[in-house]
Design a protein around this motif. Structure first.
Motif, PDB file in Angstrom:
ATOM      1  N   MET A   1      -4.076 -12.248  -1.688  1.00  0.00           N
ATOM      2  CA  MET A   1      -3.258 -11.298  -0.957  1.00  0.00           C
ATOM      3  C   MET A   1      -2.772 -11.978   0.319  1.00  0.00           C
ATOM      4  N   SER A   2      -1.507 -11.821   0.621  1.00  0.00           N
ATOM      5  CA  SER A   2      -0.918 -12.426   1.804  1.00  0.00           C
ATOM      6  C   SER A   2      -1.366 -11.699   3.058  1.00  0.00           C
ATOM      7  N   GLU A   3      -1.327 -12.423   4.150  1.00  0.00           N
ATOM      8  CA  GLU A   3      -1.645 -11.851   5.458  1.00  0.00           C
ATOM      9  C   GLU A   3      -0.717 -10.688   5.759  1.00  0.00           C
ATOM     10  N   GLY A   4      -1.251  -9.546   6.108  1.00  0.00           N
ATOM     11  CA  GLY A   4      -0.448  -8.390   6.480  1.00  0.00           C
ATOM     12  C   GLY A   4       0.043  -7.549   5.316  1.00  0.00           C
ATOM     13  N   GLN A   5      -0.293  -7.937   4.094  1.00  0.00           N
ATOM     14  CA  GLN A   5       0.145  -7.162   2.941  1.00  0.00           C
ATOM     15  C   GLN A   5      -0.751  -5.940   2.769  1.00  0.00           C
ATOM     16  N   ILE A   6      -0.152  -4.844   2.369  1.00  0.00           N
ATOM     17  CA  ILE A   6      -0.867  -3.586   2.176  1.00  0.00           C
ATOM     18  C   ILE A   6      -1.570  -3.623   0.823  1.00  0.00           C
ATOM     19  N   PRO A   7      -2.902  -3.375   0.792  1.00  0.00           N
ATOM     20  CA  PRO A   7      -3.604  -3.379  -0.503  1.00  0.00           C
ATOM     21  C   PRO A   7      -3.017  -2.343  -1.465  1.00  0.00           C
ATOM     22  N   GLY A   8      -2.697  -2.772  -2.660  1.00  0.00           N
ATOM     23  CA  GLY A   8      -2.112  -1.898  -3.667  1.00  0.00           C
ATOM     24  C   GLY A   8      -0.604  -2.037  -3.771  1.00  0.00           C
ATOM     25  N   SER A  67       9.067   2.423   0.428  1.00  0.00           N
ATOM     26  CA  SER A  67       8.467   1.324   1.176  1.00  0.00           C
ATOM     27  C   SER A  67       7.087   1.058   0.588  1.00  0.00           C
ATOM     28  N   ASP A  68       6.534  -0.104   0.889  1.00  0.00           N
ATOM     29  CA  ASP A  68       5.204  -0.432   0.382  1.00  0.00           C
ATOM     30  C   ASP A  68       4.180   0.615   0.804  1.00  0.00           C
ATOM     31  N   GLN A  69       4.233   1.036   2.052  1.00  0.00           N
ATOM     32  CA  GLN A  69       3.266   2.009   2.563  1.00  0.00           C
ATOM     33  C   GLN A  69       3.408   3.362   1.865  1.00  0.00           C
ATOM     34  N   GLU A  70       4.652   3.819   1.679  1.00  0.00           N
ATOM     35  CA  GLU A  70       4.884   5.092   0.978  1.00  0.00           C
ATOM     36  C   GLU A  70       4.364   5.017  -0.454  1.00  0.00           C
ATOM     37  N   PHE A  71       4.645   3.909  -1.127  1.00  0.00           N
ATOM     38  CA  PHE A  71       4.197   3.726  -2.508  1.00  0.00           C
ATOM     39  C   PHE A  71       2.681   3.794  -2.595  1.00  0.00           C
ATOM     40  N   VAL A  72       1.996   3.042  -1.739  1.00  0.00           N
ATOM     41  CA  VAL A  72       0.532   3.019  -1.761  1.00  0.00           C
ATOM     42  C   VAL A  72      -0.028   4.402  -1.441  1.00  0.00           C
TER      43      VAL A  72
END
Length: 83
Positions: A1-8, A67-72
């Motif tokens: 997982m990249s630095e700062g990436q949201i899990p999921g 967005s990634d956050q909304e999706f997760v």
């Protein structure tokens, strides 16, 4: 997982593409950890002679536009089942 990436968030693109291309098979729901939803997509597709695959198409587009956050938040954390 990249630095700062949201899990999921790594599942977003895969689930979106599978939803768009193979939505009738429910593979995108299996990727999100929802086997019941995946089986329902298959049954709906069979009962509607393929028209039910449009549900997967719409879901795939929705996944990719969030967005990634909304999706997760919606699909990983809260396990939203439909659209």
């Amino acid at each position: 997982m990249s630095e700062g990436q949201i899990p999921g968030a790594d599942k977003k693109v895969l689930a979106g593409i599978l939803g768009i291309l193979l939505g009738g098979l429910g593979l995108h729901r299996f990727i999100l950890g929802d086997p019941v939803g995946g089986i329902l997509r298959i049954v709906i597709t069979i009962l509607t002679c393929g028209l039910g695959s449009l549900i997967g198409l719409v879901e795939g587009i929705i996944y990719l536009t969030k967005s990634d956050q909304e999706f997760v938040d919606e699909y990983i954390t809260n396990k939203k089942a439909w659209f």
